[in-house]
Design a protein around this motif. Structure first.
Motif, PDB file in Angstrom:
ATOM      1  N   ARG A 120      15.400  14.725 -33.287  1.00  0.00           N
ATOM      2  CA  ARG A 120      16.812  14.899 -32.905  1.00  0.00           C
ATOM      3  C   ARG A 120      17.123  16.375 -32.690  1.00  0.00           C
ATOM      4  O   ARG A 120      17.726  16.769 -31.691  1.00  0.00           O
ATOM      5  CB  ARG A 120      17.696  14.330 -34.011  1.00  0.00           C
ATOM      6  CG  ARG A 120      19.192  14.453 -33.788  1.00  0.00           C
ATOM      7  CD  ARG A 120      19.667  13.513 -32.721  1.00  0.00           C
ATOM      8  NE  ARG A 120      21.107  13.315 -32.758  1.00  0.00           N
ATOM      9  CZ  ARG A 120      21.769  12.575 -31.875  1.00  0.00           C
ATOM     10  NH1 ARG A 120      21.105  11.962 -30.913  1.00  0.00           N
ATOM     11  NH2 ARG A 120      23.075  12.422 -31.956  1.00  0.00           N
ATOM     12  N   LEU A 121      16.690  17.191 -33.630  1.00  0.00           N
ATOM     13  CA  LEU A 121      16.969  18.626 -33.570  1.00  0.00           C
ATOM     14  C   LEU A 121      16.296  19.269 -32.349  1.00  0.00           C
ATOM     15  O   LEU A 121      16.930  20.034 -31.603  1.00  0.00           O
ATOM     16  CB  LEU A 121      16.474  19.280 -34.855  1.00  0.00           C
ATOM     17  CG  LEU A 121      16.759  20.753 -35.110  1.00  0.00           C
ATOM     18  CD1 LEU A 121      16.798  21.019 -36.610  1.00  0.00           C
ATOM     19  CD2 LEU A 121      15.700  21.651 -34.477  1.00  0.00           C
ATOM     20  N   LEU A 122      15.010  18.963 -32.128  1.00  0.00           N
ATOM     21  CA  LEU A 122      14.250  19.629 -31.066  1.00  0.00           C
ATOM     22  C   LEU A 122      14.687  19.196 -29.674  1.00  0.00           C
ATOM     23  O   LEU A 122      14.718  20.015 -28.747  1.00  0.00           O
ATOM     24  CB  LEU A 122      12.760  19.362 -31.257  1.00  0.00           C
ATOM     25  CG  LEU A 122      12.123  20.056 -32.467  1.00  0.00           C
ATOM     26  CD1 LEU A 122      10.703  19.561 -32.674  1.00  0.00           C
ATOM     27  CD2 LEU A 122      12.133  21.573 -32.280  1.00  0.00           C
ATOM     28  N   THR A 123      15.002  17.912 -29.498  1.00  0.00           N
ATOM     29  CA  THR A 123      15.454  17.482 -28.173  1.00  0.00           C
ATOM     30  C   THR A 123      16.814  18.100 -27.844  1.00  0.00           C
ATOM     31  O   THR A 123      17.074  18.465 -26.693  1.00  0.00           O
ATOM     32  CB  THR A 123      15.517  15.954 -28.081  1.00  0.00           C
ATOM     33  OG1 THR A 123      16.269  15.420 -29.176  1.00  0.00           O
ATOM     34  CG2 THR A 123      14.120  15.351 -28.096  1.00  0.00           C
ATOM     35  N   ARG A 124      17.668  18.243 -28.833  1.00  0.00           N
ATOM     36  CA  ARG A 124      18.953  18.911 -28.590  1.00  0.00           C
ATOM     37  C   ARG A 124      18.747  20.395 -28.295  1.00  0.00           C
ATOM     38  O   ARG A 124      19.438  20.971 -27.443  1.00  0.00           O
ATOM     39  CB  ARG A 124      19.871  18.725 -29.793  1.00  0.00           C
ATOM     40  CG  ARG A 124      20.467  17.331 -29.874  1.00  0.00           C
ATOM     41  CD  ARG A 124      21.523  17.231 -30.959  1.00  0.00           C
ATOM     42  NE  ARG A 124      22.394  16.090 -30.742  1.00  0.00           N
ATOM     43  CZ  ARG A 124      23.448  15.810 -31.496  1.00  0.00           C
ATOM     44  NH1 ARG A 124      23.762  16.594 -32.517  1.00  0.00           N
ATOM     45  NH2 ARG A 124      24.195  14.759 -31.230  1.00  0.00           N
ATOM     46  N   TRP A 125      17.804  21.014 -29.007  1.00  0.00           N
ATOM     47  CA  TRP A 125      17.500  22.437 -28.736  1.00  0.00           C
ATOM     48  C   TRP A 125      17.018  22.614 -27.304  1.00  0.00           C
ATOM     49  O   TRP A 125      17.526  23.478 -26.575  1.00  0.00           O
ATOM     50  CB  TRP A 125      16.431  22.934 -29.721  1.00  0.00           C
ATOM     51  CG  TRP A 125      15.770  24.204 -29.266  1.00  0.00           C
ATOM     52  CD1 TRP A 125      16.294  25.467 -29.301  1.00  0.00           C
ATOM     53  CD2 TRP A 125      14.466  24.327 -28.679  1.00  0.00           C
ATOM     54  NE1 TRP A 125      15.396  26.366 -28.766  1.00  0.00           N
ATOM     55  CE2 TRP A 125      14.271  25.697 -28.387  1.00  0.00           C
ATOM     56  CE3 TRP A 125      13.450  23.423 -28.378  1.00  0.00           C
ATOM     57  CZ2 TRP A 125      13.089  26.174 -27.801  1.00  0.00           C
ATOM     58  CZ3 TRP A 125      12.279  23.882 -27.796  1.00  0.00           C
ATOM     59  CH2 TRP A 125      12.115  25.245 -27.513  1.00  0.00           C
ATOM     60  N   LEU A 126      16.046  21.806 -26.880  1.00  0.00           N
ATOM     61  CA  LEU A 126      15.490  21.976 -25.540  1.00  0.00           C
ATOM     62  C   LEU A 126      16.510  21.594 -24.472  1.00  0.00           C
ATOM     63  O   LEU A 126      16.608  22.271 -23.436  1.00  0.00           O
ATOM     64  CB  LEU A 126      14.225  21.125 -25.397  1.00  0.00           C
ATOM     65  CG  LEU A 126      13.433  21.306 -24.100  1.00  0.00           C
ATOM     66  CD1 LEU A 126      13.076  22.769 -23.871  1.00  0.00           C
ATOM     67  CD2 LEU A 126      12.173  20.442 -24.116  1.00  0.00           C
ATOM     68  N   ALA A 127      17.286  20.541 -24.716  1.00  0.00           N
ATOM     69  CA  ALA A 127      18.341  20.175 -23.757  1.00  0.00           C
ATOM     70  C   ALA A 127      19.336  21.314 -23.603  1.00  0.00           C
ATOM     71  O   ALA A 127      19.813  21.601 -22.496  1.00  0.00           O
ATOM     72  CB  ALA A 127      19.045  18.899 -24.227  1.00  0.00           C
ATOM     73  N   MET A 183      11.361  11.804 -28.006  1.00  0.00           N
ATOM     74  CA  MET A 183      10.000  12.186 -27.665  1.00  0.00           C
ATOM     75  C   MET A 183       9.154  10.945 -27.485  1.00  0.00           C
ATOM     76  O   MET A 183       9.387   9.919 -28.138  1.00  0.00           O
ATOM     77  CB  MET A 183       9.400  13.086 -28.748  1.00  0.00           C
ATOM     78  CG  MET A 183      10.018  14.476 -28.810  1.00  0.00           C
ATOM     79  SD  MET A 183       9.199  15.508 -30.041  1.00  0.00           S
ATOM     80  CE  MET A 183      10.084  17.053 -29.794  1.00  0.00           C
ATOM     81  N   THR A 184       8.163  11.051 -26.601  1.00  0.00           N
ATOM     82  CA  THR A 184       7.302   9.917 -26.327  1.00  0.00           C
ATOM     83  C   THR A 184       5.915  10.422 -25.950  1.00  0.00           C
ATOM     84  O   THR A 184       5.676  11.625 -25.892  1.00  0.00           O
ATOM     85  CB  THR A 184       7.912   9.021 -25.233  1.00  0.00           C
ATOM     86  OG1 THR A 184       7.192   7.792 -25.172  1.00  0.00           O
ATOM     87  CG2 THR A 184       7.872   9.695 -23.880  1.00  0.00           C
ATOM     88  N   MET A 234       4.225  11.301 -35.331  1.00  0.00           N
ATOM     89  CA  MET A 234       5.205  12.273 -35.799  1.00  0.00           C
ATOM     90  C   MET A 234       5.041  13.570 -34.986  1.00  0.00           C
ATOM     91  O   MET A 234       4.780  14.648 -35.521  1.00  0.00           O
ATOM     92  CB  MET A 234       4.957  12.528 -37.292  1.00  0.00           C
ATOM     93  CG  MET A 234       6.045  13.245 -38.039  1.00  0.00           C
ATOM     94  SD  MET A 234       5.550  13.340 -39.793  1.00  0.00           S
ATOM     95  CE  MET A 234       6.832  14.416 -40.420  1.00  0.00           C
ATOM     96  N   MET A 235       5.180  13.441 -33.663  1.00  0.00           N
ATOM     97  CA  MET A 235       4.830  14.530 -32.755  1.00  0.00           C
ATOM     98  C   MET A 235       5.760  15.730 -32.862  1.00  0.00           C
ATOM     99  O   MET A 235       5.381  16.859 -32.552  1.00  0.00           O
ATOM    100  CB  MET A 235       4.790  14.002 -31.312  1.00  0.00           C
ATOM    101  CG  MET A 235       6.039  13.286 -30.854  1.00  0.00           C
ATOM    102  SD  MET A 235       5.830  12.472 -29.235  1.00  0.00           S
ATOM    103  CE  MET A 235       4.818  11.060 -29.638  1.00  0.00           C
ATOM    104  N   SER A 236       6.979  15.514 -33.307  1.00  0.00           N
ATOM    105  CA  SER A 236       7.937  16.614 -33.390  1.00  0.00           C
ATOM    106  C   SER A 236       7.513  17.686 -34.379  1.00  0.00           C
ATOM    107  O   SER A 236       7.883  18.856 -34.244  1.00  0.00           O
ATOM    108  CB  SER A 236       9.311  16.072 -33.779  1.00  0.00           C
ATOM    109  OG  SER A 236       9.232  15.325 -34.988  1.00  0.00           O
ATOM    110  N   ALA A 237       6.717  17.317 -35.383  1.00  0.00           N
ATOM    111  CA  ALA A 237       6.335  18.273 -36.420  1.00  0.00           C
ATOM    112  C   ALA A 237       5.532  19.433 -35.860  1.00  0.00           C
ATOM    113  O   ALA A 237       5.657  20.578 -36.324  1.00  0.00           O
ATOM    114  CB  ALA A 237       5.536  17.560 -37.516  1.00  0.00           C
ATOM    115  N   LYS A 238       4.700  19.166 -34.846  1.00  0.00           N
ATOM    116  CA  LYS A 238       3.873  20.234 -34.270  1.00  0.00           C
ATOM    117  C   LYS A 238       4.735  21.275 -33.571  1.00  0.00           C
ATOM    118  O   LYS A 238       4.516  22.483 -33.703  1.00  0.00           O
ATOM    119  CB  LYS A 238       2.862  19.620 -33.294  1.00  0.00           C
ATOM    120  CG  LYS A 238       1.808  18.769 -33.966  1.00  0.00           C
ATOM    121  CD  LYS A 238       0.889  18.089 -32.977  1.00  0.00           C
ATOM    122  CE  LYS A 238       1.511  16.856 -32.370  1.00  0.00           C
ATOM    123  NZ  LYS A 238       0.548  16.040 -31.614  1.00  0.00           N
TER     124      LYS A 238
END
Length: 482
Positions: A123-130, A143-144, A352-356
């Protein structure tokens, strides 16, 4: 528990094997970065299969080191600065370590309690990149696993919101279509076919001399599609295209989609990250007006495959993609909660791809990605400038990204044999192994193609590549009388 299972799950065994693996990988990394070995020891497919068949038939060994060493020597070295082939990153060593952590945790994300940290970080990273793409305060995403699945997910959302009927619930009753550049990645074509659009439903717009969509043709092509009984629901802009790295005019596509109430999807799998650079941000002007955007972290953000973001200008749109009842997973399947990612993603059990990505950002900061983009894009321009000074080479188009297409033309080569010559050069380089590059076909002509993905690659390496291509070309001309 049996002795075998006890040993297999032993923390002490894990610690011992882990230390051995890290030492092995660190040595491999140093060797690859120094270019001490060719990036690829090529073997014919049947020979490779035979090697592993023989290995498989050997007795088991409680020490996995031999298996690890074989895997390393039989795989391509992405961290070698002479790897210049496909659009795959040389992963950050830190991200590989984080992958080990997430593999051991094995937390899925379909339901919140199975992936608390993963869902929150996503949630955090997709909002950051958006936000960095300028998609606005209502933006978000998910993420997918890779560009094909990401583009399919975005197009399914587009269909749910723009098709005349509810295809998800009632099945397809309309002849639906999308419009896309003829230079778009094949996974866009694949996604459309998976959706059942067929060949007629993939309307390819011709490109200009820079391999960019001719947006002036969108109107006439839309009218023709309507006359043919097709309902166009989306237009896809490339940021950037796969073969040449060229960026479509996204602002013009946004204008057209707004005028005709069509979904605007930007395939930014490779090049949307130009938005992180002040220097190259103009390349993606207009991407902030896209309804959806796809970005591969495993291309220009140095993550191991597969990590892809599907971003929406209106985060709520994501919940229209997959709507199914699964009482054992969710008490309320229709509730738009962000923390159960299975409601919005194709996958149920998802890595858990967001962790990387999060670990890299927290350790190095956003500047790491900015500096990487600027270095790779800048080096491509230097390489193109160098090629322009060589009378026996030519480039297909001035690069906009880190992809450069060029070919050897020699001084005496017959024009009708240049394609054959460059294909032979590419094959010779594959078996020689000193450099790894690929080839592509542009309007019937064969070009050698490099994607400058490794941050350790320098202009000197690229000059050495040209020298190697030249020597192979001269030798082939002499051998076959081209």
């Amino acid at each position: 528990m049996s002795p075998l299972l006890t040993s297999a799950y032993s923390p002490d065994t894990f610690r011992q094997q882990g230390h051995a693996l890290i030492d092995l990988l660190a040595d491999f990394l140093a060797d690859a970065q120094a270019g001490n070995q060719p990036p690829l020891h090529y073997r014919e497919p049947d020979d490779e299969l035979a090697f592993w068949q023989r290995d498989f038939e050997q007795p088991t060994n409680p020490d996995p080191a031999a298996v690890w060493k074989n895997l390393l020597t039989h795989s391509i070295q992405l961290h070698n600065p002479r790897f210049m082939g496909h659009q795959v990153s040389a992963p950050l060593p830190l991200s590989a370590l984080t992958s080990a952590l997430t593999s051991l945790l094995n937390n899925g994300q379909a339901v919140y309690e199975m992936g608390m940290a993963g869902n929150a970080l996503e949630r955090l990273l997709t909002r950051w990149l958006a936000g960095r793409l300028g998609l606005g305060p209502e933006a978000g995403g998910l993420m997918t696993s890779g560009g094909t699945l990401a583009n399919l997910t975005a197009l399914l959302t587009a269909r749910a919101l723009k098709a005349p009927t509810d295809v998800w619930a009632d099945g397809s009753t309309d002849r639906l279509a999308i419009m896309v550049s003829e230079e778009a990645h094949y996974y866009v074509d694949r996604a459309a076919r998976i959706m059942g659009l067929g060949s007629a439903g993939i309307i390819k717009i011709p490109t200009n001399d820079r391999f960019q969509m001719q947006t002036a043709l969108l109107g006439p092509y839309l009218k023709q599609a309507q006359a043919d009984g097709l309902t166009v629901f989306a237009v896809i802009g490339s940021a950037c295209s796969t073969s040449t790295g060229s960026y479509d005019a996204l602002t013009a596509i946004a204008d057209f989609c707004e005028q005709h109430n069509l979904w605007f999807h930007a395939d930014g799998a490779h090049g949307a990250v130009a938005a992180l650079s002040d220097t190259y941000r103009p390349l993606v002007r207009g991407i902030d007006r896209a309804d959806s955007v796809v970005v591969d972290f495993h291309k220009m953000m140095m993550m191991p495959a597969l990590v892809t973001a599907v971003l929406y200008r209106r985060d709520a749109d994501a919940f229209r993609t997959f709507q199914q009842k699964a009482q054992y997973l969710w008490a309320d399947a229709s509730s738009p909660d962000w923390f159960n990612s299975g409601k919005r993603a194709f996958e149920c059990t998802k890595l858990m791809m967001s962790a990387k990505v999060y670990t890299a950002l927290k350790t190095y900061g956003e500047a790491l990605f900015t500096e990487y983009v600027e270095a790779q894009y800048g080096l491509a321009r230097q390489f193109a400038e160098h090629i322009a000074g060589q009378t026996d080479f030519e480039i297909a188009v001035q690069p906009e990204s880190n992809i450069v297409c060029f070919r050897y033309i020699g001084a005496t080569v017959s024009p009708d044999r240049i394609n054959e010559l460059n294909s032979a050069i590419r094959q010779a380089m594959l078996t020689d192994g000193q450099f790894y590059i690929v080839q592509t076909s542009l309007r019937g002509h064969t070009w050698l193609r490099v994607s400058i993905m490794n941050p350790l690659t320098t202009l000197d390496h690229l000059k050495q590549l040209l020298d190697a291509v030249r020597q192979l070309g001269i030798g082939l001309i002499r051998q076959y009388g081209m």
